[in-house]
Design a protein around this motif. Sequence first.
Motif, PDB file in Angstrom:
ATOM      1  N   ASP A 119       0.764  -1.446  -0.113  1.00 52.50           N
ATOM      2  CA  ASP A 119       0.489  -0.295   0.256  1.00 52.50           C
ATOM      3  C   ASP A 119       0.697   1.528   0.245  1.00 52.50           C
ATOM      4  O   ASP A 119       1.603   1.555   0.755  1.00 52.50           O
ATOM      5  N   GLY A 122      -0.581   6.598  -1.551  1.00 49.92           N
ATOM      6  CA  GLY A 122      -1.586   6.927  -1.073  1.00 49.92           C
ATOM      7  C   GLY A 122      -2.451   8.378  -1.043  1.00 49.92           C
ATOM      8  O   GLY A 122      -2.367   9.374  -0.362  1.00 49.92           O
ATOM      9  N   PRO A 123      -2.323   8.758  -2.224  1.00 50.72           N
ATOM     10  CA  PRO A 123      -2.415  10.348  -2.126  1.00 50.72           C
ATOM     11  C   PRO A 123      -4.298  10.643  -2.301  1.00 50.72           C
ATOM     12  O   PRO A 123      -4.262   9.232  -2.350  1.00 50.72           O
ATOM     13  N   ASN A 124      -4.178  11.630  -2.504  1.00 50.45           N
ATOM     14  CA  ASN A 124      -5.959  12.621  -1.706  1.00 50.45           C
ATOM     15  C   ASN A 124      -6.532  12.626  -3.267  1.00 50.45           C
ATOM     16  O   ASN A 124      -6.002  13.524  -3.994  1.00 50.45           O
ATOM     17  N   HIS A 133       3.874  12.960  -0.653  1.00 47.64           N
ATOM     18  CA  HIS A 133       3.262  12.057  -0.774  1.00 47.64           C
ATOM     19  C   HIS A 133       4.665  11.366  -2.138  1.00 47.64           C
ATOM     20  O   HIS A 133       4.346  10.678  -2.281  1.00 47.64           O
ATOM     21  N   HIS A 159      -3.760   2.851  -3.117  1.00 51.00           N
ATOM     22  CA  HIS A 159      -4.977   3.475  -2.048  1.00 51.00           C
ATOM     23  C   HIS A 159      -5.394   4.668  -1.880  1.00 51.00           C
ATOM     24  O   HIS A 159      -4.897   5.636  -0.903  1.00 51.00           O
ATOM     25  N   TYR A 346       2.924  -1.378   4.159  1.00 51.70           N
ATOM     26  CA  TYR A 346       1.798  -0.166   3.700  1.00 51.70           C
ATOM     27  C   TYR A 346       3.630   0.701   4.136  1.00 51.70           C
ATOM     28  O   TYR A 346       3.828   0.911   5.384  1.00 51.70           O
ATOM     29  N   VAL A 348       3.532   4.411   4.576  1.00 51.78           N
ATOM     30  CA  VAL A 348       3.126   5.924   4.990  1.00 51.78           C
ATOM     31  C   VAL A 348       4.181   6.501   6.027  1.00 51.78           C
ATOM     32  O   VAL A 348       5.100   6.364   6.476  1.00 51.78           O
ATOM     33  N   GLN A 352       1.753   8.411  10.935  1.00 48.28           N
ATOM     34  CA  GLN A 352       0.529   7.673  10.821  1.00 48.28           C
ATOM     35  C   GLN A 352       0.685   6.332  11.729  1.00 48.28           C
ATOM     36  O   GLN A 352      -0.026   6.150  11.439  1.00 48.28           O
ATOM     37  N   PHE A 356      -2.143   2.905  12.443  1.00 50.52           N
ATOM     38  CA  PHE A 356      -1.570   1.811  11.428  1.00 50.52           C
ATOM     39  C   PHE A 356      -1.581   0.753  13.456  1.00 50.52           C
ATOM     40  O   PHE A 356      -2.014  -0.626  13.210  1.00 50.52           O
TER      41      PHE A 356
END
Length: 583
Positions: A119, A122-124, A133, A159, A346, A348, A352, A356
Amino acid sequence: MQSITKKLTEIVSAAFEKCGYDPKMGVVTASDRLDLCQFQCNGAFAGAKIYHKAPFMIAEDVAAVLREESIFSKAEVVKPGFLNLTLTDKCMLDIAASIDSDPFCGVPQAEKPETIVIDYGGPNVAKPLHIGHLRSAIIGEALKRLARACGNKVCGDVHLGDWGLQIGLVITELAERYPNERCFAEDFDPDKDSVPVLDAEMLCEVYPTASKKSKNDEVFKDKAHTATFELQSGRPGYIALWKEILRVSIADLKDNYSKLGVDFDYWYGESDADKYIPELMKILEDKKLSYESDGALVVDVAKEDDKAPMPPVIVRKSDNSSIYATTDLATIIQRNKDFAPDKIWYVVDNRQELHFTQVFRCARRAELVPEATELEFLGFGTMNGSDGKPYKTRDGGVMRLSDLINTVTDASLDRLKGSELVSEEDREDYARKLGMAAIKFGDLINHRSKDYIFDLDKFMSAEGKTGIYLLYTVSRINSIMKKAGDAKAELTGIYTDSERELILKMLMTGDVFDRAMSEKAPNYICENAYQLAVSFSGFYHENHIINEPDEKKKSSWLALAALTRKMIIKHLDILGIETVENM
Ligand code: ARG
């Protein structure tokens, strides 16, 4: 092929066994004193107590057996019990030749290949892709390629953040600007009505405006929350608008990622987890894990030995909307069903980690995946500016990824201007590759968990640990090979110390890949690529390959140059870095 230390460990363990000792003592490691030997085994010390014998004597027994093996030029014992080993030149050459003919170029293949979901990215959507990112994309891509190169089945999933409050904010802002658009009407009909056509530039402006407003304007903020909830509940006009936001955002993201040389097998988003949420809620309820707290639904995840506070994880907010943890938990159900993975990684931001930890603990309690399935958070540090604070634009804003890509490409174009080796038509493509090599290597050379300073001048330098230096090394070998024409290239012997040093580095490469894979840390691959290039440079400056009159030597040196090139390209490929022909 196996890594060299594993192979030697087998041989030395067999020797321990032959002498009547526990073979477990035969672990071989790279020497930290290259002036004394290439490899060492300190196992004899552990035998002292068991066999009531001086380590020195144990090591001597073993060394006597090893001296009969033709692969060692030296198997000697140094008091009080170190076993020092050095390979014969012939053995070194044989292994180098086997790396050359290995389809995996010396990257050890997994004994039990695993299915790994990564994963990353992870962009929004609806928010501009910013440099926060960048690290996830670069590190995740390298880990994906590494795990794949080791023979595992790996799928990368971007994701997308496409189901959260940011969409509600954008919808609310657009509703204020275009109140008469049909998509904001209660009776929107997807078959008849249309939605406004958006574009990436506009979205980049809409989101920050809406986000700022929500901080000062409670009414606006409430509206955005309601819009998020209504979207998640399937309000037709919002779904249609959301699809338009997605269309524009994803096209923009794909464009940026393709410039970065990052590609995903799956473009799933948080929204794709939505259909698994009822199942998630049922499991949590059936197992009596979820309970109400202040109107929200939560699950306890604290453990007795926790040193820091571990709040319960919220799986549904009081306004009934699902949040980040909800979609992450539901996504675990989806991934387990679709891929039955052995591992989910993940990639990330370090910040965060708590999220997690909560999600993983909840997933374990709810048994969303089999016990053997590893869920692992691979956190990364921040990319900072020269002031040591998160990298910003000159005016203090968040740097957009596309701007960063343009900046490095321009710097590369500048560098290439003077080069006669690069044709006009190759220039753009080369500039992109150089720029990417600079930022990717500049990032990946640091252990992923550490913060680092983004320093374009340093990253673009042709000297030192940079991607550019490695591209130069490959380009230099290309020109040697070109000059050599069709001269023979075959490893025939080791003629100088600098070659021996280079070949030893080549031999150690399998160990480097093993370590990078087990620690999920691409920085070891960067370091090794650099080491190979430095050793090559030493060898190249010591020997005049092209002018060498001795045909046998020349042939061997050409073969060594070609193998160096192949190995560096393999390293770079795993790091997601492309090379150029000449520069
Ligand atoms: N979209 C998130 C962010 O920008 C990152 C997503 C990371 N992956 C995940 N499964 N939560 O912070």
